[in-house]
Design an enzyme around this catalytic site. Sequence first.
Site, short mmCIF file in Angstrom:
data_model
loop_
_atom_site.label_atom_id
_atom_site.label_comp_id
_atom_site.label_asym_id
_atom_site.label_seq_id
_atom_site.Cartn_x
_atom_site.Cartn_y
_atom_site.Cartn_z
N ASP A 41 0.85 -1.18 0.00
CA ASP A 41 0.00 0.00 0.00
C ASP A 41 0.89 1.24 0.00
OD1 ASP A 41 -2.97 1.01 0.86
OD2 ASP A 41 -1.45 2.22 1.87
N ILE A 42 0.48 2.28 -0.73
CA ILE A 42 1.23 3.54 -0.75
C ILE A 42 0.97 4.28 0.56
CG2 ILE A 42 1.58 5.74 -1.94
CD1 ILE A 42 0.62 4.38 -4.50
N ASN A 101 -3.31 12.95 -2.24
CA ASN A 101 -4.48 13.39 -3.01
C ASN A 101 -5.04 14.70 -2.48
OD1 ASN A 101 -4.96 11.70 -5.18
ND2 ASN A 101 -6.15 10.21 -4.01
N GLU A 132 -5.12 2.21 -3.69
CA GLU A 132 -3.67 2.39 -3.72
C GLU A 132 -2.96 1.13 -3.27
OE1 GLU A 132 -5.01 4.21 0.29
OE2 GLU A 132 -5.79 4.12 -1.77
#
Length: 328
Positions: free
Chosen positions: A208-209, A216, A251
């Site tokens: 996962d980022i 965002n 993500e």
Amino acid sequence: MNYEKLSKGELIKKIDELEGWISQFKRKEVEELTLEFAWTGNLGHWYWNYKTNEVVFNPLKVTTLGYSVDEIPEVVNYQFFTDKLHPDDYERVMNEMILHLKGVSPVYEAEYRIKTKAGDWRWYMDIGKITQRDSDGNIEFLAGIVFDTTERHELLDQIEEKNKLLSKLAITDGLTQLYNHQAIYEKLVDEIKRSKRYQSNVSILLLDIDHFKRINDTHGHEVGNSVLKKVAERIGNSVRDVDMVGRYGGEEFLVIFPNSNVKQAHNAAERIRKDIEKTEFPEEIKVTISGGVVEYQSENVNELVDKADQQMYRAKQSGRNKIMSWMI
């Protein structure tokens, strides 16, 4: 042909040949009237004098190959066409004709490619049969009809390419060009089946980022999408050809490592993490990932992914930018 130079015997032989051709042409008229050939026209009929090996045909078959009528030999034999067959079609076409000549198949039918004068290939469909035998049952004549099927094959090729594209789109994530969720899930199902069958290892990485929502919210979704695409690119460049990568969620990414135990997969995951950590992203954003690695034991797919998710959660909880593994 200059008949004045022929001997009496040669003239008699030529007359016999001409009578044979005449009988074939008359047969053609009857066949067309009785609709024995369901298709008429296109490139027309051909006739093969089996004993003399002379072929008479509609010039369209040769002119569509790029030759002029003047380039057609005065006497054309069977090899005039077979010598121009595509190497991949030659044996099959010859076998089809042999089967008919031996009486194994009632009709000769073959589709093949012939080289044009320009060097490319056109498709033809031949349908023919033995039409005349002598009193001893020996083959004298064969007749048939030929079609240019090049446009049909070009259309089929276009359809095949479009189907390939549609098939790819059906399994591809539009943003990252990786496998989409459904596709990578099905790949994992297949790899687990293969692992059971061959008693081989398979491990997965769920990553996962880190702080992606913050990226965002701060920089906007367009920049966020650029980050996703860049991360996907780096993952793809960091794994083996046999490994499979998919966008599992917003993500989240899932990587499948066939024939890899947990330690091997962990090392591969670390390479991915370090590569992304040092990669330059838009607007000088610092991007890191957290991931969890597990090796398949005997659990089902959902249980395996849940275990990887648990390890990823541990990585998040311990400070992010880490890889945690379910060490067996």
